[in-house]
Design an enzyme around this catalytic site. Sequence first.
Site, PDB file in Angstrom:
ATOM      1  N   VAL A   9       0.823  -1.182  -0.089  1.00 51.22           N
ATOM      2  CA  VAL A   9      -0.031   0.061   0.132  1.00 51.22           C
ATOM      3  C   VAL A   9       0.967   1.113   0.075  1.00 51.22           C
ATOM      4  O   VAL A   9       2.244   1.126   0.540  1.00 51.22           O
ATOM      5  CB  VAL A   9      -0.796  -0.164   1.355  1.00 51.22           C
ATOM      6  CG1 VAL A   9      -1.939  -0.932   1.161  1.00 51.22           C
ATOM      7  CG2 VAL A   9      -0.013  -0.011   2.503  1.00 51.22           C
ATOM      8  N   SER A  10       0.374   2.391  -0.474  1.00 53.62           N
ATOM      9  CA  SER A  10       1.215   3.717  -0.772  1.00 53.62           C
ATOM     10  C   SER A  10       1.706   4.380   0.665  1.00 53.62           C
ATOM     11  O   SER A  10       2.718   4.890   0.765  1.00 53.62           O
ATOM     12  CB  SER A  10       0.693   4.560  -1.455  1.00 53.62           C
ATOM     13  OG  SER A  10       0.438   3.564  -2.947  1.00 53.62           O
ATOM     14  N   THR A  11       0.841   4.254   1.566  1.00 54.62           N
ATOM     15  CA  THR A  11       0.965   5.031   3.036  1.00 54.62           C
ATOM     16  C   THR A  11       0.812   4.017   4.127  1.00 54.62           C
ATOM     17  O   THR A  11       0.140   3.229   4.114  1.00 54.62           O
ATOM     18  CB  THR A  11       0.054   6.102   3.032  1.00 54.62           C
ATOM     19  OG1 THR A  11      -1.275   5.836   3.337  1.00 54.62           O
ATOM     20  CG2 THR A  11       0.129   7.001   1.771  1.00 54.62           C
TER      21      THR A  11
END
Length: 202
Positions: A9-11
């Site tokens: 996931v990106s964050t």
Amino acid sequence: MTKVKYIRVSTTEQNTGRQETNSKEFSKVYIDKVSGSVKFSERKEASKLLADIETGLVSEIHINSICRLGRSIIEILVMVEFFNQKSINLFVENIGMFSLIDGKPNPSFKMIVSVLGNVAELERTNMLERQKQGIELAKAKGTYKGRLYGTRMNDDEVLVKYKAVVKELKNGESLRRAAKIGSCSLGTAQKIQRILQEKEVV
């Protein structure tokens, strides 16, 4: 030889639950919370996965979607080819397809992955272009306040400019709260968090 799953996931605030629904099926799950712009081999958990592959501990990898491997079609295809060379069968859940059939590359898999990768890359290019046009329009209207990315500020200047965000993050507050208190975007707060983390490492 084992079946594992790779999740990205990106964050740090993004929930991995959707990608983890079938985690019990695997002997090991690798979870990275990092931008897709970071090369696969440079991600913390992905690096561990690659090391396990080299030592012969992995035979099958599952991912939710092909974009978990990289942001550009070239990066994606490079990783797929690497897995093929290592005889690692890659399964992409959202298309329900394996990269290998009887130990040999699946031609249909490569074709579909190439199409999906190109579409994802095109969508991102279009998004960035729309973003650029929006900024130009805001500048023309005199409503553009500037943004962190693309500026020439060094890390220390960024921390000085966003003191309120820095304070919130150091107090353990969430990125969203820090962004709200500091009157900046969530992306800016994430950038500041990364700077703080890097300074702690140093």
